[in-house]
Motif scaffolding. Structure first.
Motif, PDB file in Angstrom:
ATOM      1  N   ALA A  73       2.717   7.053 -10.400  1.00  0.00           N
ATOM      2  CA  ALA A  73       2.408   5.702 -10.870  1.00  0.00           C
ATOM      3  C   ALA A  73       3.229   4.649 -10.120  1.00  0.00           C
ATOM      4  O   ALA A  73       4.349   4.921  -9.684  1.00  0.00           O
ATOM      5  CB  ALA A  73       2.707   5.603 -12.366  1.00  0.00           C
ATOM      6  N   THR A  74       2.655   3.464  -9.992  1.00  0.00           N
ATOM      7  CA  THR A  74       3.400   2.343  -9.426  1.00  0.00           C
ATOM      8  C   THR A  74       4.502   1.951 -10.403  1.00  0.00           C
ATOM      9  O   THR A  74       4.489   2.363 -11.569  1.00  0.00           O
ATOM     10  CB  THR A  74       2.501   1.115  -9.191  1.00  0.00           C
ATOM     11  OG1 THR A  74       1.960   0.688 -10.450  1.00  0.00           O
ATOM     12  CG2 THR A  74       1.383   1.413  -8.206  1.00  0.00           C
ATOM     13  N   SER A  76       5.167  -0.814 -12.022  1.00  0.00           N
ATOM     14  CA  SER A  76       4.731  -1.510 -13.241  1.00  0.00           C
ATOM     15  C   SER A  76       3.982  -0.575 -14.185  1.00  0.00           C
ATOM     16  O   SER A  76       4.183  -0.613 -15.398  1.00  0.00           O
ATOM     17  CB  SER A  76       3.873  -2.725 -12.894  1.00  0.00           C
ATOM     18  OG  SER A  76       2.714  -2.328 -12.198  1.00  0.00           O
ATOM     19  N   PHE A  77       3.112   0.279 -13.646  1.00  0.00           N
ATOM     20  CA  PHE A  77       2.386   1.210 -14.511  1.00  0.00           C
ATOM     21  C   PHE A  77       3.333   2.272 -15.063  1.00  0.00           C
ATOM     22  O   PHE A  77       3.196   2.699 -16.206  1.00  0.00           O
ATOM     23  CB  PHE A  77       1.225   1.856 -13.749  1.00  0.00           C
ATOM     24  CG  PHE A  77       0.268   2.604 -14.631  1.00  0.00           C
ATOM     25  CD1 PHE A  77      -0.407   1.971 -15.647  1.00  0.00           C
ATOM     26  CD2 PHE A  77       0.045   3.960 -14.433  1.00  0.00           C
ATOM     27  CE1 PHE A  77      -1.286   2.669 -16.466  1.00  0.00           C
ATOM     28  CE2 PHE A  77      -0.830   4.661 -15.235  1.00  0.00           C
ATOM     29  CZ  PHE A  77      -1.499   4.016 -16.260  1.00  0.00           C
ATOM     30  N   ARG A  78       4.308   2.680 -14.276  1.00  0.00           N
ATOM     31  CA  ARG A  78       5.325   3.635 -14.735  1.00  0.00           C
ATOM     32  C   ARG A  78       6.057   3.067 -15.948  1.00  0.00           C
ATOM     33  O   ARG A  78       6.303   3.773 -16.928  1.00  0.00           O
ATOM     34  CB  ARG A  78       6.313   3.932 -13.605  1.00  0.00           C
ATOM     35  CG  ARG A  78       7.307   5.031 -13.939  1.00  0.00           C
ATOM     36  CD  ARG A  78       8.241   5.330 -12.776  1.00  0.00           C
ATOM     37  NE  ARG A  78       7.504   5.666 -11.561  1.00  0.00           N
ATOM     38  CZ  ARG A  78       7.665   5.040 -10.398  1.00  0.00           C
ATOM     39  NH1 ARG A  78       8.540   4.086 -10.269  1.00  0.00           N
ATOM     40  NH2 ARG A  78       6.954   5.403  -9.358  1.00  0.00           N
ATOM     41  N   GLN A 115      -5.505  -1.174  -1.691  1.00  0.00           N
ATOM     42  CA  GLN A 115      -5.890  -0.847  -3.066  1.00  0.00           C
ATOM     43  C   GLN A 115      -7.306  -0.296  -3.128  1.00  0.00           C
ATOM     44  O   GLN A 115      -8.101  -0.514  -2.233  1.00  0.00           O
ATOM     45  CB  GLN A 115      -5.728  -2.047  -3.987  1.00  0.00           C
ATOM     46  CG  GLN A 115      -6.434  -3.294  -3.554  1.00  0.00           C
ATOM     47  CD  GLN A 115      -6.021  -4.474  -4.418  1.00  0.00           C
ATOM     48  OE1 GLN A 115      -5.078  -4.413  -5.194  1.00  0.00           O
ATOM     49  NE2 GLN A 115      -6.732  -5.565  -4.298  1.00  0.00           N
ATOM     50  N   GLU A 144      -7.230   2.321 -11.134  1.00  0.00           N
ATOM     51  CA  GLU A 144      -6.841   1.364 -10.096  1.00  0.00           C
ATOM     52  C   GLU A 144      -5.701   1.991  -9.300  1.00  0.00           C
ATOM     53  O   GLU A 144      -4.713   2.450  -9.882  1.00  0.00           O
ATOM     54  CB  GLU A 144      -6.383   0.034 -10.712  1.00  0.00           C
ATOM     55  CG  GLU A 144      -7.473  -0.704 -11.467  1.00  0.00           C
ATOM     56  CD  GLU A 144      -8.606  -1.181 -10.577  1.00  0.00           C
ATOM     57  OE1 GLU A 144      -8.406  -1.357  -9.355  1.00  0.00           O
ATOM     58  OE2 GLU A 144      -9.718  -1.384 -11.103  1.00  0.00           O
ATOM     59  N   ARG A 146      -3.024   1.829  -5.811  1.00  0.00           N
ATOM     60  CA  ARG A 146      -2.346   1.000  -4.806  1.00  0.00           C
ATOM     61  C   ARG A 146      -1.696   1.913  -3.775  1.00  0.00           C
ATOM     62  O   ARG A 146      -1.106   2.922  -4.115  1.00  0.00           O
ATOM     63  CB  ARG A 146      -1.251   0.150  -5.432  1.00  0.00           C
ATOM     64  CG  ARG A 146      -1.775  -1.032  -6.153  1.00  0.00           C
ATOM     65  CD  ARG A 146      -0.804  -2.202  -6.089  1.00  0.00           C
ATOM     66  NE  ARG A 146      -1.184  -3.206  -7.038  1.00  0.00           N
ATOM     67  CZ  ARG A 146      -2.179  -4.067  -6.844  1.00  0.00           C
ATOM     68  NH1 ARG A 146      -2.853  -4.036  -5.738  1.00  0.00           N
ATOM     69  NH2 ARG A 146      -2.484  -4.951  -7.754  1.00  0.00           N
ATOM     70  N   VAL A 148       1.232   2.456  -1.702  1.00  0.00           N
ATOM     71  CA  VAL A 148       2.629   2.042  -1.653  1.00  0.00           C
ATOM     72  C   VAL A 148       3.338   2.903  -0.615  1.00  0.00           C
ATOM     73  O   VAL A 148       3.516   4.108  -0.820  1.00  0.00           O
ATOM     74  CB  VAL A 148       3.308   2.188  -3.038  1.00  0.00           C
ATOM     75  CG1 VAL A 148       4.768   1.775  -2.965  1.00  0.00           C
ATOM     76  CG2 VAL A 148       2.557   1.379  -4.089  1.00  0.00           C
ATOM     77  N   TRP A 152      -0.782   6.817  -2.252  1.00  0.00           N
ATOM     78  CA  TRP A 152      -1.647   6.214  -3.260  1.00  0.00           C
ATOM     79  C   TRP A 152      -1.084   6.495  -4.646  1.00  0.00           C
ATOM     80  O   TRP A 152      -0.886   7.647  -5.020  1.00  0.00           O
ATOM     81  CB  TRP A 152      -3.068   6.750  -3.135  1.00  0.00           C
ATOM     82  CG  TRP A 152      -3.782   6.174  -1.959  1.00  0.00           C
ATOM     83  CD1 TRP A 152      -3.935   6.756  -0.734  1.00  0.00           C
ATOM     84  CD2 TRP A 152      -4.400   4.898  -1.873  1.00  0.00           C
ATOM     85  NE1 TRP A 152      -4.624   5.908   0.095  1.00  0.00           N
ATOM     86  CE2 TRP A 152      -4.920   4.765  -0.570  1.00  0.00           C
ATOM     87  CE3 TRP A 152      -4.570   3.841  -2.767  1.00  0.00           C
ATOM     88  CZ2 TRP A 152      -5.605   3.627  -0.142  1.00  0.00           C
ATOM     89  CZ3 TRP A 152      -5.245   2.710  -2.341  1.00  0.00           C
ATOM     90  CH2 TRP A 152      -5.756   2.605  -1.051  1.00  0.00           C
ATOM     91  N   SER A 155      -2.054   2.243 -10.467  1.00  0.00           N
ATOM     92  CA  SER A 155      -1.515   0.966 -10.947  1.00  0.00           C
ATOM     93  C   SER A 155      -2.196   0.543 -12.252  1.00  0.00           C
ATOM     94  O   SER A 155      -1.750  -0.399 -12.916  1.00  0.00           O
ATOM     95  CB  SER A 155      -1.702  -0.131  -9.889  1.00  0.00           C
ATOM     96  OG  SER A 155      -3.065  -0.338  -9.598  1.00  0.00           O
ATOM     97  N   GLY A 156      -3.241   1.238 -12.634  1.00  0.00           N
ATOM     98  CA  GLY A 156      -3.928   0.965 -13.887  1.00  0.00           C
ATOM     99  C   GLY A 156      -4.922   2.077 -14.177  1.00  0.00           C
ATOM    100  O   GLY A 156      -5.471   2.683 -13.258  1.00  0.00           O
TER     101      GLY A 156
END
Length: 161
Positions: A73-74, A76-78, A115, A144, A146, A148, A152, A155-156
């Motif tokens: 996970a990114t 923010s999602f983490r 993305q 979703e 991203r 990074v 990959w 992010s959602g």
């Protein structure tokens, strides 16, 4: 053999340069298409892995399962997942949940180099303390993604009714 006139030579030279330029442009375009397809395939693979991890959980290994989810996970999602992890792990343990699932279909709806939106269809079985036998489940998930630093990450994630 007769010699080519200057005009014919120049015409053939221009034609040859034009053909080389066209071939170069087509090769460059093909390379970009292959690269974009590779990026989409990597996004689908990463999204499929995360959805499989999410729908294949059990009360016994929920902590390890959530760590795996967090890894994909990114930031923010983490953070969102961490806020829910404790309550979800308690519910899994209290209800003695055992779930297994697999992705049966996945595709990219839209993508760029950074993305992608991936839609996934999955099936699975779920058993818990309230069921006598495992129950079949179907899942549709919008993920979703991203890119990074070349990886990959989710992010959602949204389950679709």
């Amino acid at each position: 053999m007769s010699r080519l006139s200057t005009r014919t030579f120049v015409l053939l030279l221009v034609l040859g340069i034009g053909l080389l330029a066209f071939a170069g442009q087509r090769a460059w375009s093909w390379r970009e298409d292959v690269s974009a397809e590779h990026q989409r395939a990597e996004a689908v693979s990463a999204a499929s892995t995360e959805v499989t991890r999410l729908i294949s959980v059990s009360a016994e290994d929920s902590e390890a399962a959530f760590e795996s989810l967090l890894d994909g996970a990114t930031a923010s999602f983490r953070s969102d997942l961490k806020q829910q992890a404790s309550a979800l792990q308690k519910a899994l343990k209290a209800n003695k949940v055992d779930a297994e699932g697999e992705v049966v279909s996945a595709g990219v709806a839209r993508s760029t180099d950074e993305q992608a939106t991936v839609y996934i269809a999955a099936t699975g079985t779920v058993s818990n303390s309230g069921t006598k036998a495992p129950q079949q489940r179907g899942y549709r998930v919008k993920v979703e993604m991203r890119n990074v630093e070349g990886r990959w990450l989710v992010s959602g994630l949204e389950f679709i009714p």
